[in-house]
Design a protein around this motif. Structure first.
Motif, mmCIF file in Angstrom:
data_model
loop_
_atom_site.group_PDB
_atom_site.id
_atom_site.type_symbol
_atom_site.label_atom_id
_atom_site.label_comp_id
_atom_site.label_asym_id
_atom_site.label_seq_id
_atom_site.Cartn_x
_atom_site.Cartn_y
_atom_site.Cartn_z
ATOM 1 N N VAL A 219 0.828 -1.213 0.000
ATOM 2 C CA VAL A 219 0.000 0.000 0.000
ATOM 3 C C VAL A 219 0.861 1.260 0.000
ATOM 4 C CG1 VAL A 219 -1.969 -1.105 1.089
ATOM 5 C CG2 VAL A 219 -0.204 -0.082 2.522
ATOM 6 N N THR A 220 2.166 1.065 0.134
ATOM 7 C CA THR A 220 3.061 2.209 0.066
ATOM 8 C C THR A 220 4.370 1.757 -0.579
ATOM 9 O OG1 THR A 220 4.165 3.956 1.339
ATOM 10 C CG2 THR A 220 3.984 1.810 2.387
ATOM 11 N N ARG A 221 4.991 2.682 -1.294
ATOM 12 C CA ARG A 221 6.259 2.354 -1.938
ATOM 13 C C ARG A 221 7.126 3.598 -2.042
ATOM 14 N NH1 ARG A 221 5.705 2.083 -8.525
ATOM 15 N NH2 ARG A 221 4.071 3.651 -8.783
ATOM 16 N N ALA A 222 8.430 3.386 -2.065
ATOM 17 C CA ALA A 222 9.396 4.447 -2.326
ATOM 18 C C ALA A 222 10.248 4.001 -3.498
ATOM 19 C CB ALA A 222 10.265 4.700 -1.098
ATOM 20 N N THR A 223 10.360 4.854 -4.499
ATOM 21 C CA THR A 223 11.068 4.514 -5.731
ATOM 22 C C THR A 223 12.142 5.555 -5.997
ATOM 23 O OG1 THR A 223 8.969 3.657 -6.584
ATOM 24 C CG2 THR A 223 10.769 3.901 -8.156
ATOM 25 N N ALA A 224 13.347 5.090 -6.285
ATOM 26 C CA ALA A 224 14.456 6.025 -6.528
ATOM 27 C C ALA A 224 15.292 5.571 -7.710
ATOM 28 C CB ALA A 224 15.340 6.136 -5.284
ATOM 29 N N LEU A 225 15.779 6.549 -8.479
ATOM 30 C CA LEU A 225 16.801 6.306 -9.485
ATOM 31 C C LEU A 225 18.077 6.947 -8.962
ATOM 32 C CD1 LEU A 225 17.237 5.096 -12.376
ATOM 33 C CD2 LEU A 225 17.146 7.465 -13.194
ATOM 34 N N VAL A 226 19.128 6.149 -8.890
ATOM 35 C CA VAL A 226 20.364 6.576 -8.244
ATOM 36 C C VAL A 226 21.508 6.479 -9.243
ATOM 37 C CG1 VAL A 226 21.931 6.146 -6.324
ATOM 38 C CG2 VAL A 226 19.472 5.719 -6.047
ATOM 39 N N ALA A 227 22.348 7.508 -9.301
ATOM 40 C CA ALA A 227 23.484 7.539 -10.224
ATOM 41 C C ALA A 227 24.761 7.140 -9.496
ATOM 42 C CB ALA A 227 23.633 8.926 -10.820
ATOM 43 N N GLN A 244 20.032 -2.443 5.404
ATOM 44 C CA GLN A 244 19.170 -1.490 6.104
ATOM 45 C C GLN A 244 17.688 -1.691 5.808
ATOM 46 O OE1 GLN A 244 20.471 2.597 5.671
ATOM 47 N NE2 GLN A 244 22.638 2.045 5.855
ATOM 48 N N ASN A 245 17.374 -2.342 4.670
ATOM 49 C CA ASN A 245 15.972 -2.401 4.244
ATOM 50 C C ASN A 245 15.577 -3.760 3.689
ATOM 51 O OD1 ASN A 245 15.071 0.571 4.444
ATOM 52 N ND2 ASN A 245 16.990 0.721 3.300
ATOM 53 N N ALA A 246 16.172 -4.822 4.192
ATOM 54 C CA ALA A 246 15.902 -6.148 3.636
ATOM 55 C C ALA A 246 14.427 -6.517 3.691
ATOM 56 C CB ALA A 246 16.736 -7.199 4.356
ATOM 57 N N ASP A 247 13.710 -6.016 4.694
ATOM 58 C CA ASP A 247 12.302 -6.378 4.851
ATOM 59 C C ASP A 247 11.395 -5.689 3.841
ATOM 60 O OD1 ASP A 247 12.931 -3.935 6.132
ATOM 61 O OD2 ASP A 247 11.120 -4.053 7.357
ATOM 62 N N THR A 248 11.882 -4.641 3.195
ATOM 63 C CA THR A 248 11.044 -3.900 2.242
ATOM 64 C C THR A 248 11.664 -3.801 0.849
ATOM 65 O OG1 THR A 248 12.025 -1.777 2.922
ATOM 66 C CG2 THR A 248 10.017 -2.492 4.075
ATOM 67 N N SER A 288 5.758 -1.881 1.034
ATOM 68 C CA SER A 288 5.270 -2.396 2.311
ATOM 69 C C SER A 288 3.753 -2.489 2.279
ATOM 70 C CB SER A 288 5.706 -1.481 3.461
ATOM 71 O OG SER A 288 5.138 -1.915 4.685
ATOM 72 N N ALA A 289 3.237 -3.486 2.986
ATOM 73 C CA ALA A 289 1.797 -3.631 3.164
ATOM 74 C C ALA A 289 1.294 -2.838 4.365
ATOM 75 C CB ALA A 289 1.441 -5.110 3.334
ATOM 76 N N ASN A 290 2.207 -2.172 5.050
ATOM 77 C CA ASN A 290 1.862 -1.372 6.227
ATOM 78 C C ASN A 290 1.879 0.106 5.845
ATOM 79 O OD1 ASN A 290 1.596 -0.090 8.675
ATOM 80 N ND2 ASN A 290 3.278 -1.171 9.690
ATOM 81 N N ALA A 291 0.716 0.735 5.844
ATOM 82 C CA ALA A 291 0.610 2.131 5.430
ATOM 83 C C ALA A 291 1.398 3.069 6.339
ATOM 84 C CB ALA A 291 -0.854 2.556 5.395
#
Length: 469
Positions: A219-227, A244-248, A288-291
Motif C-alpha cells: 500500500v506504500t512504496r518508495a522509488t528512486a533512481l540513483v546515479a 538497512q531495508n531487507a524487509d522492504t 510495504s503492506a503497512n501504510a
C-alpha cells in the motif's frame, strides 16, 4: 513427398471443433515466428483447445499418429523454445479462466492461458499481490511463465516462478492428466513432481492450470533512481540497501548509461530525471503492506549514507505515483529501445551476487577486446545476480555481419559466467538457442539425469522435440 496428415486433422477437428484447428498459412503465420524474428518454423496445424480435456484429447491423437506437439503460450519467448519444426502447435490462449480465488489460503487457481497482467489484476481485485512482473506481462501467459521458470523484476523479494506456485495440472505426453492442483505449503509425500515441469519448456508435458501464491498487497512504496560510477559502486549500494531495508527491498535494477540513452532516444515520453550524465544507474524500490511505514524516509536515510560513503553521485526519489511510474518506465522500455539501434546479441546470465560487479567489468573488457566499437548494454536484476548482458552492434556495422559473431561472443561471455560459477540461462530458458551451450557447461551427470527423465516421461519424444536437450 509431404506426409498426408488429413486423417489426423479430421480427428482433431472432431475433438475440438473446426474453428479451433487452423491450417491456413495466413492464420498460422503469427504463431510460427519467434518474437525477435530470429526463428521461423513450420507446422501442419495450430490447435486451440478450450479445456484440459480437449488438450488431453489432442495429445492422445497426436501421440497415436506420432506427430510432435509444440506447446505455446503468448509466444513471447526469446530462445526459440516455442518455435515448431513440423508437427502441431498447441496454444492455450482459449484457456483463460480464473478458476478460484482463496483469500484465506492466499492462492489463485488459474488456467494456463491466462495473461499475466490479468492474473495481476485478479489478485489486486482480491486485495492481494501476485508479484511476477515482466516487460511482456500484457501478452505472456502463465503457462509459458511456468514452463520457463520466469523471473522478472521482483525476484529479489518474492522469488522466481518456481517459488510462486503450489500446484499444477499437466497433460502428459500420452494424454493422461496429472492432477496436482493443491494449495498446500507443506506436502511431503514423495518426489516433487511439480518442479519437473516448471522450467522444462514444454518438453515433458503441457501445463494446463496452476495454483499460484498470493501475497499481501503493498500500500506504500518508495522509488528512486540513483546515479553511480559503475558496477562496483552499485554492489556497495546494494549491500547497504539490503542491510538497512531487507524487509522492504523489492527491486534493485542496474542500468548503464548507454542503455539508458537508448531509452531516452527511442521511448516516447521518457526523459532524463537528472541534470548531469552519469556512467550507471540503479532503480531501487521499497514496498510495504503497512501504510504506516515511512519508506521515503528509509530510502533517504540509506541514500544519504551512500552519498557520504562516495558510493553514489545523485538520486531522484519519486514524489508522486506518476513520478515513480516515470522512473520505472526508464527500465521497462530498455529491451524495445535497443531494437532501433540495430541487431543485438543477448545474454541472459546469472552469477552469485558477490560476483556481479566483477562479471560486468570482466565481460565488457573481453567483448571490447574482440570488437572495440561494440556497444555493451548490460542491465538487469542486479540484486538477484541476473543480468541481461546485451551487446548492440557497432554503429557502422550491418546486422548480418554482427550476428555472425554470435558464437564468438557466446563463448567469450559464457566462459566467464562458467568461471564465476554462474548460469548461462537465468530466466529465458534454453530453447534452441542454447542447446549446444548447455552441453558445454552443464554437469555431465545432470545432463544424463535430464535425458533419463525425458526418455521416461516422453519416450516417443513428441513433446517439443529439439528443445533443451
Amino acid at each position: 513427398m509431404a506426409e498426408d496428415h488429413s486423417a489426423l486433422i479430421a480427428k482433431l477437428t472432431d475433438a475440438i471443433g473446426a474453428a479451433y484447428v487452423l491450417t491456413d498459412p495466413t492464420d498460422m503465420a503469427g504463431r510460427l515466428v519467434e518474437d525477435r524474428g530470429l526463428y521461423t518454423g513450420t507446422a501442419i496445424a495450430i490447435l486451440r483447445p478450450g479445456s484440459t480435456e480437449e488438450v488431453a484429447a489432442c495429445v492422445r491423437l497426436c501421440a497415436a499418429a506420432g506427430v510432435a506437439i509444440v506447446p505455446q503460450g503468448g509466444n513471447t519467448g526469446l530462445v526459440g523454445g516455442g518455435v515448431a519444426n513440423g508437427g502441431v502447435i498447441l496454444t492455450t490462449d482459449r484457456m483463460n479462466r480464473i478458476r478460484n480465488v482463496d483469500a484465506t489460503n492466499a492462492t489463485l487457481t488459474v488456467d494456463a492461458g491466462c495473461i499475466l497482467a490479468n492474473i495481476q489484476q485478479a489478485a489486486d481485485d482480491a486485495g492481494a499481490l501476485f508479484p511476477l512482473s515482466l516487460a511482456s506481462e500484457g501478452s505472456c501467459q502463465i503457462g509459458g511463465n511456468l514452463s520457463t521458470n520466469a523471473g522478472g523484476t521482483a525476484v529479489l523479494r518474492y522469488g522466481n516462478m518456481r517459488d510462486l506456485v503450489l500446484g499444477l495440472e499437466v497433460v502428459l505426453p500420452d494424454g493422461r492428466v496429472l492432477n496436482d492442483l493443491n494449495g498446500l505449503r507443506k506436502n511431503n509425500t514423495g518426489y516433487d513432481l511439480r518442479n519437473l515441469f516448471i522450467g522444462a519448456e514444454g518438453t515433458l508435458g503441457i501445463i494446463t492450470a496452476a495454483v499460484l501464491k498470493l501475497f499481501p498487497k503493498p500500500v506504500t512504496r518508495a522509488t528512486a533512481l540513483v546515479a553511480c560510477d559503475g558496477p562496483q559502486a552499485a554492489l556497495a549500494l546494494y549491500t547497504r540497501m539490503r542491510a538497512q531495508n531487507a524487509d522492504t527491498l523489492s527491486t534493485f535494477e542496474y542500468v548503464e548509461r548507454m542503455a539508458l540513452q537508448m531509452v531516452l532516444d527511442h521511448a516516447h515520453g521518457c526523459t532524463d530525471p537528472m541534470a548531469e550524465v552519469h556512467p550507471a544507474y540503479c532503480l531501487i524500490e521499497l514496498t510495504s503492506a503497512n501504510a504506516a511505514d515511512t519508506l521515503d524516509a528509509r530510502m533517504e536515510t540509506a541514500l544519504e549514507a551512500a552519498f557520504e560513503a562516495g558510493e553514489i553521485h545523485d538520486a531522484v526519489i519519486g514524489a508522486s505515483e506518476a513520478q515513480k511510474d516515470a522512473l520505472w518506465a526508464l527500465r521497462e522500455h530498455l529491451s524495445e529501445s535497443q531494437k532501433p539501434e540495430g541487431a543485438s546479441i543477448k545474454h541472459d546470465v546469472s552469477v552469485p551476487v558477490s560476483r556481479v560487479a566483477d562479471f560486468i567489468t570482466t565481460a565488457k573488457a573481453a567483448c571490447l577486446a574482440h570488437m572495440p566499437d561494440l556497444r555493451p548494454c548490460p542491465f538487469g536484476h542486479f540484486g538477484d545476480g541476473n543480468l541481461h548482458f546485451n551487446l548492440s552492434r557497432p554503429v557502422d556495422m550491418d546486422d548480418a555481419t554482427f550476428l555472425a559473431e554470435y558464437p564468438t561472443f557466446n563463448r567469450i561471455v559464457h566462459d566467464i559466467v562458467h568461471q564465476m560459477d554462474g548460469s548461462i540461462s537465468a530466466e529465458h530458458g534454453i530453447g534452441q538457442v542454447k542447446r549446444a551451450e548447455l552441453r558445454r557447461y552443464k554437469d555431465p551427470v545432470a545432463l544424463e539425469l535430464m535425458q533419463q527423465l525425458k526418455s521416461a516421461i516422453d519416450p516417443a519424444n513428441i513433446m517439443n522435440p529439439g528443445k533443451v536437450l
